[in-house]
Design an enzyme around this catalytic site. Sequence first.
Site, PDB file in Angstrom:
ATOM      1  N   ASP A 180      17.291  -4.290  -8.121  1.00 56.57           N
ATOM      2  CA  ASP A 180      16.406  -4.859  -7.109  1.00 56.57           C
ATOM      3  C   ASP A 180      14.974  -4.851  -7.670  1.00 56.57           C
ATOM      4  OD1 ASP A 180      14.854  -5.334  -4.873  1.00 56.57           O
ATOM      5  OD2 ASP A 180      15.860  -3.885  -3.585  1.00 56.57           O
ATOM      6  N   ASP A 188       4.498  -2.925  -7.580  1.00 54.83           N
ATOM      7  CA  ASP A 188       3.754  -1.837  -6.929  1.00 54.83           C
ATOM      8  C   ASP A 188       3.792  -0.575  -7.784  1.00 54.83           C
ATOM      9  OD1 ASP A 188       3.169  -3.461  -4.768  1.00 54.83           O
ATOM     10  OD2 ASP A 188       5.016  -2.924  -3.717  1.00 54.83           O
ATOM     11  N   GLY A 191       0.831  -1.212   0.000  1.00 54.02           N
ATOM     12  CA  GLY A 191       0.000   0.000   0.000  1.00 54.02           C
ATOM     13  C   GLY A 191       0.860   1.255   0.000  1.00 54.02           C
TER      14      GLY A 191
HETATM   15  O1  RIB Z   1       5.770  -5.493  -3.135  1.00 52.16           O
HETATM   16  C1  RIB Z   1       6.891  -5.313  -2.327  1.00 52.16           C
HETATM   17  C2  RIB Z   1       6.490  -5.223  -0.899  1.00 52.16           C
HETATM   18  O2  RIB Z   1       5.965  -6.465  -0.485  1.00 52.16           O
HETATM   19  C3  RIB Z   1       7.614  -4.930   0.065  1.00 52.16           C
HETATM   20  O3  RIB Z   1       7.848  -3.565   0.249  1.00 52.16           O
HETATM   21  C4  RIB Z   1       7.167  -5.667   1.318  1.00 52.16           C
HETATM   22  O4  RIB Z   1       6.870  -4.812   2.380  1.00 52.16           O
HETATM   23  C5  RIB Z   1       5.980  -6.516   0.912  1.00 52.16           C
HETATM   24  O5  RIB Z   1       4.814  -5.937   1.311  1.00 52.16           O
END
Ligand code: RIB
Length: 274
Positions: free
Chosen positions: A214, A220, A36
């Site tokens: 990385d 996200d 989030g």
């Molecule tokens: O999508 C990556 C995230 O997955 C990381 O930041 C970790 O906190 C997990 O929630």
Amino acid sequence: MVGSCNVDLVVRGATLPRPGETIVGEDVVRLPGGKGANQAVAAATLGAQVSLLAAVGRDETGEFMIASLRAHGVDVGHVQRSDRPTGTAFITLDQNGQNQIVVAPGANADLSLEGIDLGGFDVVVAQMEISATVVADAANRSKRFILNVAPAGPVAPAVLNQCAVVIANEIEIELFDVAQLADCIVTLGARGAVHYQKGREVLRVGAPRVEVVDTVGAGDVFCAAYAVQLARHASADNALRFAVTAGALATRGVGAQGALPTEKEVHEWLARAS
Ligand code: RIB
């Protein structure tokens, strides 16, 4: 954004450990994370006005997370405090940037949307590091709802029907029947992403080549970028191209929030590719 806030404890080793194996890694690094929070700061970096609906603990880690969100311009007025500890993700990286993650949800499990009006948000995005009830509530009360089914878990058909789009990676999508989803995007890592409508492939976009440091959080950034484009009324095709490039650019730094691209940067890369 409706979702999790985690502190990421990251250790890099030569390889990822196999079950039962111990390996020696580098020094541990503490970074802001949680799907989030990552999506909220990524959307804000792309120039969107973003509120994060999340829960953190009454601990120093919670303060650390709130300070980081504020520093990125995310509205934290709806970040709640729980008696449980702030969520923590234990992340192992190998030298190629591949990762393994275990999340201890802590305060994330206490998030509630009670009393919060979601009707004022153009687009609401949720992921699955919060309770299924909250996800269902968000789906019910949002004008336009995007569900990133990460980490993968069962989702009620009624919730899936309320999604403008479901976003998953190749592992997560295995739990779902793509033919049952009106709109679904599957991210393919370095190979880009594909958009399905009722199981029919409508667009496939390749990712630009970048030097990967990385991969944590790339998905996200993809979700955030796609949501920002939808909120700006971009076509689904342009939104997908933009999101694929944004996600790729996010892999060039350490940590889930270590290489967040700006809108200008993404457009420059897209222009170079065309
Ligand atoms: O999508 C990556 C995230 O997955 C990381 O930041 C970790 O906190 C997990 O929630």
